[in-house]
Design a protein around this motif. Structure first.
Motif, PDB file in Angstrom:
ATOM      1  N   LEU A 134       0.540  -1.238  -0.336  1.00 49.96           N
ATOM      2  CA  LEU A 134      -0.130   0.151  -0.184  1.00 49.96           C
ATOM      3  C   LEU A 134       0.844   0.682   0.159  1.00 49.96           C
ATOM      4  N   HIS A 135       1.995   1.173   1.440  1.00 49.38           N
ATOM      5  CA  HIS A 135       3.086   2.157   0.305  1.00 49.38           C
ATOM      6  C   HIS A 135       2.343   3.471   1.228  1.00 49.38           C
ATOM      7  N   SER A 136       1.347   2.929   2.287  1.00 52.08           N
ATOM      8  CA  SER A 136       0.860   4.492   2.987  1.00 52.08           C
ATOM      9  C   SER A 136       0.785   3.506   4.641  1.00 52.08           C
ATOM     10  N   GLU A 137       1.179   4.464   5.697  1.00 53.20           N
ATOM     11  CA  GLU A 137       1.625   3.374   6.316  1.00 53.20           C
ATOM     12  C   GLU A 137       0.044   3.734   7.723  1.00 53.20           C
ATOM     13  N   GLU A 138      -0.368   4.759   6.992  1.00 49.11           N
ATOM     14  CA  GLU A 138      -1.695   5.256   7.764  1.00 49.11           C
ATOM     15  C   GLU A 138      -2.800   4.278   7.001  1.00 49.11           C
ATOM     16  N   ILE A 139      -2.687   4.131   5.664  1.00 46.30           N
ATOM     17  CA  ILE A 139      -4.386   3.568   5.044  1.00 46.30           C
ATOM     18  C   ILE A 139      -3.770   1.429   6.191  1.00 46.30           C
ATOM     19  N   ALA A 140      -3.140   1.792   5.897  1.00 45.82           N
ATOM     20  CA  ALA A 140      -2.303   0.353   6.358  1.00 45.82           C
ATOM     21  C   ALA A 140      -2.845  -0.016   7.489  1.00 45.82           C
ATOM     22  N   LYS A 141      -2.638   1.095   8.524  1.00 46.58           N
ATOM     23  CA  LYS A 141      -2.791   0.724  10.352  1.00 46.58           C
ATOM     24  C   LYS A 141      -4.420   0.757  10.248  1.00 46.58           C
ATOM     25  N   ASN A 142      -5.552   1.322   9.004  1.00 47.19           N
ATOM     26  CA  ASN A 142      -6.620   1.961   9.250  1.00 47.19           C
ATOM     27  C   ASN A 142      -7.582   0.741   8.890  1.00 47.19           C
ATOM     28  N   VAL A 143      -6.384  -0.098   7.205  1.00 44.57           N
ATOM     29  CA  VAL A 143      -7.256  -1.622   7.186  1.00 44.57           C
ATOM     30  C   VAL A 143      -6.757  -2.939   8.327  1.00 44.57           C
ATOM     31  N   VAL A 144      -6.032  -2.739   8.880  1.00 37.71           N
ATOM     32  CA  VAL A 144      -5.740  -3.620  10.025  1.00 37.71           C
ATOM     33  C   VAL A 144      -7.016  -3.650  11.094  1.00 37.71           C
ATOM     34  N   SER A 145      -7.080  -2.658  11.755  1.00 39.62           N
ATOM     35  CA  SER A 145      -8.544  -2.096  12.030  1.00 39.62           C
ATOM     36  C   SER A 145      -9.581  -2.311  11.451  1.00 39.62           C
ATOM     37  N   PHE A 146      -9.981  -2.027  10.700  1.00 39.10           N
ATOM     38  CA  PHE A 146     -11.530  -2.351  10.078  1.00 39.10           C
ATOM     39  C   PHE A 146     -11.024  -4.303   9.823  1.00 39.10           C
ATOM     40  N   GLN A 147      -9.714  -5.233   9.312  1.00 38.32           N
ATOM     41  CA  GLN A 147     -10.021  -6.253   9.081  1.00 38.32           C
ATOM     42  C   GLN A 147     -10.789  -6.512  10.627  1.00 38.32           C
ATOM     43  N   ALA A 148      -9.628  -6.662  10.953  1.00 42.07           N
ATOM     44  CA  ALA A 148      -9.818  -7.275  12.742  1.00 42.07           C
ATOM     45  C   ALA A 148     -11.811  -6.597  13.419  1.00 42.07           C
ATOM     46  N   ASN A 149     -12.191  -5.766  13.350  1.00 46.25           N
ATOM     47  CA  ASN A 149     -13.403  -5.119  13.592  1.00 46.25           C
ATOM     48  C   ASN A 149     -14.506  -5.579  12.925  1.00 46.25           C
ATOM     49  N   ILE A 150     -14.792  -5.890  11.384  1.00 47.47           N
ATOM     50  CA  ILE A 150     -15.445  -6.112  10.633  1.00 47.47           C
ATOM     51  C   ILE A 150     -15.878  -8.176  10.962  1.00 47.47           C
ATOM     52  N   LEU A 151     -14.269  -8.479  11.139  1.00 47.28           N
ATOM     53  CA  LEU A 151     -14.240 -10.097  11.622  1.00 47.28           C
ATOM     54  C   LEU A 151     -14.911  -9.889  13.072  1.00 47.28           C
ATOM     55  N   ARG A 152     -14.916  -9.029  13.706  1.00 49.54           N
ATOM     56  CA  ARG A 152     -15.722  -9.810  15.441  1.00 49.54           C
ATOM     57  C   ARG A 152     -17.002  -9.135  14.714  1.00 49.54           C
ATOM     58  N   LEU A 153     -16.956  -8.341  14.274  1.00 53.04           N
ATOM     59  CA  LEU A 153     -18.205  -7.677  13.411  1.00 53.04           C
ATOM     60  C   LEU A 153     -19.222  -9.201  13.163  1.00 53.04           C
ATOM     61  N   SER A 154     -18.752  -9.826  12.467  1.00 51.60           N
ATOM     62  CA  SER A 154     -19.298 -11.582  12.012  1.00 51.60           C
ATOM     63  C   SER A 154     -19.860 -12.121  12.338  1.00 51.60           C
ATOM     64  N   THR A 155     -19.055 -12.820  13.056  1.00 52.83           N
ATOM     65  CA  THR A 155     -19.455 -13.498  14.882  1.00 52.83           C
ATOM     66  C   THR A 155     -20.825 -12.654  15.238  1.00 52.83           C
ATOM     67  N   TRP A 156     -20.807 -11.670  15.381  1.00 48.50           N
ATOM     68  CA  TRP A 156     -22.056 -11.260  15.758  1.00 48.50           C
ATOM     69  C   TRP A 156     -23.157 -11.254  15.389  1.00 48.50           C
ATOM     70  N   LEU A 157     -23.004 -10.545  14.552  1.00 45.45           N
ATOM     71  CA  LEU A 157     -24.122 -10.971  13.866  1.00 45.45           C
ATOM     72  C   LEU A 157     -24.045 -12.006  13.759  1.00 45.45           C
ATOM     73  N   ALA A 158     -23.672 -12.799  13.458  1.00 45.68           N
ATOM     74  CA  ALA A 158     -24.236 -14.528  13.167  1.00 45.68           C
ATOM     75  C   ALA A 158     -25.145 -14.622  14.002  1.00 45.68           C
ATOM     76  N   THR A 159     -24.601 -14.280  15.177  1.00 51.66           N
ATOM     77  CA  THR A 159     -25.429 -14.481  16.627  1.00 51.66           C
ATOM     78  C   THR A 159     -26.680 -14.348  16.770  1.00 51.66           C
ATOM     79  N   THR A 160     -26.340 -13.057  16.513  1.00 52.73           N
ATOM     80  CA  THR A 160     -28.355 -12.483  16.485  1.00 52.73           C
ATOM     81  C   THR A 160     -28.873 -13.660  15.373  1.00 52.73           C
ATOM     82  N   TYR A 161     -28.545 -13.108  14.118  1.00 50.38           N
ATOM     83  CA  TYR A 161     -29.731 -13.625  12.994  1.00 50.38           C
ATOM     84  C   TYR A 161     -29.724 -15.526  13.879  1.00 50.38           C
ATOM     85  N   ARG A 162     -29.094 -15.758  14.660  1.00 50.75           N
ATOM     86  CA  ARG A 162     -28.850 -16.914  15.299  1.00 50.75           C
ATOM     87  C   ARG A 162     -30.888 -17.235  15.483  1.00 50.75           C
ATOM     88  N   ILE A 163     -29.742 -15.848  16.521  1.00 53.54           N
ATOM     89  CA  ILE A 163     -30.602 -15.835  17.730  1.00 53.54           C
ATOM     90  C   ILE A 163     -32.410 -14.701  17.180  1.00 53.54           C
TER      91      ILE A 163
END
Length: 218
Positions: A134-163
């Protein structure tokens, strides 16, 4: 210093040397021929060195420009991948907002607004982003955070769906809907924060609206 300046300086020095030699030494024609040959050889070496130097400088500048253009193109692709995932987050957020403000039964709309396979494909594309290119520390840092949070979000969306929709898992029995949706909303907010940072860093256009139910694409 340009090649013209170097050659000019070299010939000036050589000419002065020739004048001095002519003044103080009585050289034969063959000696003069040797001197001329030596002078020509020196000039050729100097010229070759300067041409090589300028070529190396030009190659470095070309490589820097090419790397910059490649990084810009990759950042545009990354923004499109992030947009696809975030658009699906916006679609789901709409369900949560309606359910919170109007009727808890609105969660039933997850049937048409949340598709596990589509969401997972978007997450997989996000996780595959080549951070080191990416040649951008700022973009890479935010993409890493986005990756982590959307992965956790998917877990809780799936749980909501099951309930809401079922079938539930044994681990879901101690969870209530309000608790689960509260955690999901927390990660929706974190994903939004990461997304806005990426939009700012890439100077892209922000997505703000969820799509009508049932229009998910993979």
């Amino acid at each position: 210093m340009g090649i013209f300046s170097i050659v000019y300086s070299a010939f000036t020095v050589i000419w002065m040397a020739v004048v001095l030699i002519h003044t103080f030494f009585n050289l034969s024609p063959s000696d003069w021929a040797s001197w001329v040959q030596a002078v020509g050889s020196i000039a050729a070496v100097i010229g070759a060195i300067e041409v090589g130097r300028r070529q190396r400088v030009g190659d470095r500048e070309t490589a820097i420009v090419a790397a910059s253009l490649n990084a810009e193109r990759l950042q545009s692709v990354v923004k499109a991948v992030i947009d696809d995932a975030y658009q699906q987050c916006l679609d789901v957020r709409h369900v949560f907002e309606v359910a919170e403000k109007e009727n808890k039964f609105a969660y039933i709309e997850l049937v048409t607004s949340y598709d596990t396979d589509s969401f997972q494909k978007s997450i997989d594309r996000v996780q595959a982003i080549p951070l080191f290119e990416l040649h951008s520390e700022e973009i890479a840092k935010n993409v890493v955070s986005f990756q982590a949070n959307i992965l956790r979000l998917s877990t809780w969306l799936a749980t909501t769906y099951r309930i809401v929709i079922g079938p539930t898992l044994p681990s879901d029995k101690d969870l209530d809907l309000e608790q689960v949706t509260g955690i999901a909303c927390k990660y929706l907010d974190l994903v939004k924060s990461d997304y806005l940072a990426i939009v700012k860093a890439t100077q892209g256009i922000e997505l703000t609206e969820g799509r009508p139910f049932g229009r998910w694409t993979s």
